[in-house]
Design a protein around this motif. Structure first.
Motif, mmCIF file in Angstrom:
data_model
loop_
_atom_site.group_PDB
_atom_site.id
_atom_site.type_symbol
_atom_site.label_atom_id
_atom_site.label_comp_id
_atom_site.label_asym_id
_atom_site.label_seq_id
_atom_site.Cartn_x
_atom_site.Cartn_y
_atom_site.Cartn_z
ATOM 1 N N GLY A 12 6.539 6.389 8.898
ATOM 2 C CA GLY A 12 5.771 5.302 8.316
ATOM 3 C C GLY A 12 6.329 3.944 8.716
ATOM 4 N N ALA A 13 5.574 2.906 8.428
ATOM 5 C CA ALA A 13 5.927 1.552 8.846
ATOM 6 C C ALA A 13 6.545 0.754 7.708
ATOM 7 N N PRO A 14 7.522 -0.107 8.007
ATOM 8 C CA PRO A 14 8.050 -1.010 6.978
ATOM 9 C C PRO A 14 7.001 -2.043 6.583
ATOM 10 N N ASP A 19 2.719 -6.511 7.399
ATOM 11 C CA ASP A 19 2.367 -7.920 7.201
ATOM 12 C C ASP A 19 2.119 -8.600 8.550
ATOM 13 N N ALA A 20 2.974 -8.298 9.520
ATOM 14 C CA ALA A 20 2.831 -8.904 10.841
ATOM 15 C C ALA A 20 1.557 -8.418 11.530
ATOM 16 N N VAL A 21 1.250 -7.133 11.396
ATOM 17 C CA VAL A 21 0.018 -6.594 11.971
ATOM 18 C C VAL A 21 -1.190 -7.307 11.374
ATOM 19 N N ALA A 22 -1.191 -7.461 10.057
ATOM 20 C CA ALA A 22 -2.311 -8.114 9.380
ATOM 21 C C ALA A 22 -2.473 -9.567 9.814
ATOM 22 N N ALA A 23 -1.371 -10.223 10.142
ATOM 23 C CA ALA A 23 -1.412 -11.649 10.491
ATOM 24 C C ALA A 23 -1.850 -11.898 11.931
ATOM 25 N N THR A 24 -1.811 -10.867 12.767
ATOM 26 C CA THR A 24 -2.063 -11.084 14.188
ATOM 27 C C THR A 24 -3.372 -10.482 14.677
ATOM 28 N N GLN A 25 -4.194 -9.949 13.763
ATOM 29 C CA GLN A 25 -5.477 -9.378 14.159
ATOM 30 C C GLN A 25 -6.440 -9.458 12.970
ATOM 31 N N PRO A 26 -7.733 -9.224 13.184
ATOM 32 C CA PRO A 26 -8.725 -9.570 12.164
ATOM 33 C C PRO A 26 -8.956 -8.534 11.066
ATOM 34 N N TYR A 27 -8.410 -7.332 11.194
ATOM 35 C CA TYR A 27 -8.715 -6.307 10.209
ATOM 36 C C TYR A 27 -7.897 -6.491 8.935
ATOM 37 N N GLU A 28 -8.438 -6.002 7.824
ATOM 38 C CA GLU A 28 -7.770 -6.134 6.535
ATOM 39 C C GLU A 28 -6.458 -5.345 6.517
ATOM 40 N N PHE A 32 -4.322 -0.629 7.055
ATOM 41 C CA PHE A 32 -3.066 -0.087 7.585
ATOM 42 C C PHE A 32 -2.078 0.312 6.495
ATOM 43 N N ALA A 33 -2.436 0.033 5.234
ATOM 44 C CA ALA A 33 -1.485 0.248 4.145
ATOM 45 C C ALA A 33 -1.145 1.714 3.933
ATOM 46 N N ASP A 34 -1.955 2.622 4.480
ATOM 47 C CA ASP A 34 -1.625 4.046 4.329
ATOM 48 C C ASP A 34 -0.463 4.459 5.235
ATOM 49 N N GLU A 35 0.053 3.529 6.042
ATOM 50 C CA GLU A 35 1.249 3.804 6.837
ATOM 51 C C GLU A 35 2.526 3.607 6.024
ATOM 52 N N ALA A 36 2.405 3.132 4.806
ATOM 53 C CA ALA A 36 3.544 2.859 3.942
ATOM 54 C C ALA A 36 3.378 3.661 2.637
ATOM 55 N N ARG A 226 -3.151 12.956 4.030
ATOM 56 C CA ARG A 226 -2.640 12.675 2.690
ATOM 57 C C ARG A 226 -2.029 11.285 2.674
ATOM 58 N N LEU A 227 -2.228 10.567 1.593
ATOM 59 C CA LEU A 227 -1.517 9.311 1.409
ATOM 60 C C LEU A 227 -0.052 9.609 1.165
ATOM 61 N N TYR A 228 0.811 8.722 1.630
ATOM 62 C CA TYR A 228 2.236 8.903 1.380
ATOM 63 C C TYR A 228 2.528 8.658 -0.099
ATOM 64 N N PRO A 229 3.459 9.394 -0.688
ATOM 65 C CA PRO A 229 3.814 9.163 -2.101
ATOM 66 C C PRO A 229 4.211 7.704 -2.336
ATOM 67 N N GLY A 230 3.613 7.097 -3.332
ATOM 68 C CA GLY A 230 3.919 5.708 -3.640
ATOM 69 C C GLY A 230 3.091 4.699 -2.887
ATOM 70 N N ALA A 231 2.101 5.153 -2.117
ATOM 71 C CA ALA A 231 1.266 4.226 -1.350
ATOM 72 C C ALA A 231 0.483 3.301 -2.281
ATOM 73 N N THR A 232 0.388 2.026 -1.911
ATOM 74 C CA THR A 232 -0.364 1.034 -2.690
ATOM 75 C C THR A 232 -1.091 0.107 -1.728
ATOM 76 N N GLY A 233 -2.118 -0.576 -2.233
ATOM 77 C CA GLY A 233 -2.801 -1.599 -1.457
ATOM 78 C C GLY A 233 -3.679 -1.092 -0.344
ATOM 79 N N TYR A 234 -3.937 0.208 -0.299
ATOM 80 C CA TYR A 234 -4.739 0.773 0.776
ATOM 81 C C TYR A 234 -6.228 0.704 0.435
ATOM 82 N N ASP A 235 -7.053 0.854 1.451
ATOM 83 C CA ASP A 235 -8.495 0.866 1.246
ATOM 84 C C ASP A 235 -8.866 2.043 0.339
ATOM 85 N N PRO A 236 -9.656 1.816 -0.717
ATOM 86 C CA PRO A 236 -10.013 2.906 -1.635
ATOM 87 C C PRO A 236 -10.691 4.094 -0.952
ATOM 88 N N LEU A 237 -11.288 3.858 0.204
ATOM 89 C CA LEU A 237 -11.913 4.957 0.933
ATOM 90 C C LEU A 237 -10.931 6.095 1.178
#
Length: 307
Positions: A12-14, A19-28, A32-36, A226-237
């Motif tokens: 998974g990603a730190p 945050d850096a990915v979100a700041a450098t491209q147009p997607y919400e 990507f929050a399911d990587e954490a 599967r979402l990683y245990p403790g995942a937050t802020g991800y798209d509800p889909l």
């Protein structure tokens, strides 16, 4: 095949990276929050195909077994013009639809592969698909990095839209400009722009020595999404995908740099396939190759039993 040492790996990603990915491209950022959260996973030592399974290797499988892929049985595959569409006759033998073929690309990764197709090949070869954690460990090693070679994106190391375009793809508009140019260079049905497996070796290889872990084709893993245990802020889909979809990894020739990262996760329906989805196999143990038989185009073990 390459040997991937067992042990504990960061998966998974730190949060700072997301945050850096979100700041450098147009997607919400929620996409990507399911990587954490980043967490540790312990895996046993295993073997992994150095390259994605090629057209030549998959042809050897179908010749030996008579197997027909999901796309062949349903009569169409997904190709892309200005949107994904069902193209009658598109399959691994005709990746761009009728009028296209693979005779001149035996060493390219096979495409239009659904999960059942990948599993059938792996069983025939006496192997299996890698788990999601195994795939990621092989992609970046025990320590995390966003791409197999390190922390800085270098398009000349992978088969992605950035490499084909010769510039950084960082917006939908820039991607559409590239795609329109790509289409204009072809006549008749569009052909997928995969490259021979291992084209970017060794400069694009992972620490384990696996090639094409970023770009070329998206690869199936054996795990349900599967979402990683403790995942937050991800798209509800993503809540609705858990346990019902399977995980694809690695990006493909049509994707941007951010979509070819080692932690990027794609949830696929098991019957999904298109001209950018392929796979590679894993094994717990490996028998020595038989002399003169290296698996019809794969630098790996030869087929050992029928499906």
């Amino acid at each position: 095949m390459v040997l991937v040492g067992g042990g504990t790996a960061l998966i998974g990603a730190p949060l700072g990276h997301l945050d850096a990915v979100a700041a450098t491209q147009p997607y919400e950022r929620s996409w990507f929050a399911d990587e954490a959260p980043q967490h540790t996973v312990t895996v046993a030592t295993f073997w992994l195909d150095r390259h994605p399974v090629t057209n030549a290797a998959f042809a050897a499988f179908t010749d030996a077994t008579g197997y027909r892929t999901v796309a062949e049985r349903r009569g169409y595959g997904l190709t892309y013009t200005t949107y994904w569409q069902q193209t009658p006759g598109a399959c691994w033998r005709h990746p761009g639809g009728p009028g296209t073929g693979i005779a001149d690309r035996p060493d390219h990764p096979v495409v239009h592969i659904a999960l059942a197709d990948a599993r059938a090949y792996a069983a025939w070869a006496g192997m299996r698909l890698p788990t999601e954690a195994e795939w990621e460990k092989a992609a970046h090693g025990d320590a995390w990095s966003p791409w197999p070679w390190g922390h800085r994106w270098e398009p000349e190391r992978a088969c992605t839209a950035d490499e084909w375009a010769g510039c950084l793809i960082d917006s939908p508009d820039r991607w559409r400009t590239w795609w329109q140019d790509h289409r204009s260079r072809h006549t008749g049905p569009i052909r997928p722009a995969t490259v021979p497996a291992g084209t970017y070796s060794p400069r694009g290889d992972s620490p384990a020595g696996a090639a094409d872990m970023a770009g070329n084709v998206m690869e199936w893993t054996s795990d349900a999404y599967r979402l990683y245990p403790g995942a937050t802020g991800y798209d509800p889909l993503y809540d609705h995908l858990e346990g019902r979809y399977s995980v694809g990894r690695g990006g493909c020739w049509m994707m941007w740099a951010i979509q070819a990262r080692t932690t990027e996760r794609i949830a696929f329906a098991s019957g999904y396939s298109n001209w950018a989805t392929g796979f590679r196999c894993a094994a717990d143990t490996v028998e020595p190759p038989e002399p003169g038989n290296m698996g019809a185009g794969r630098a790996a073990i030869p087929p050992r039993r029928a499906a």
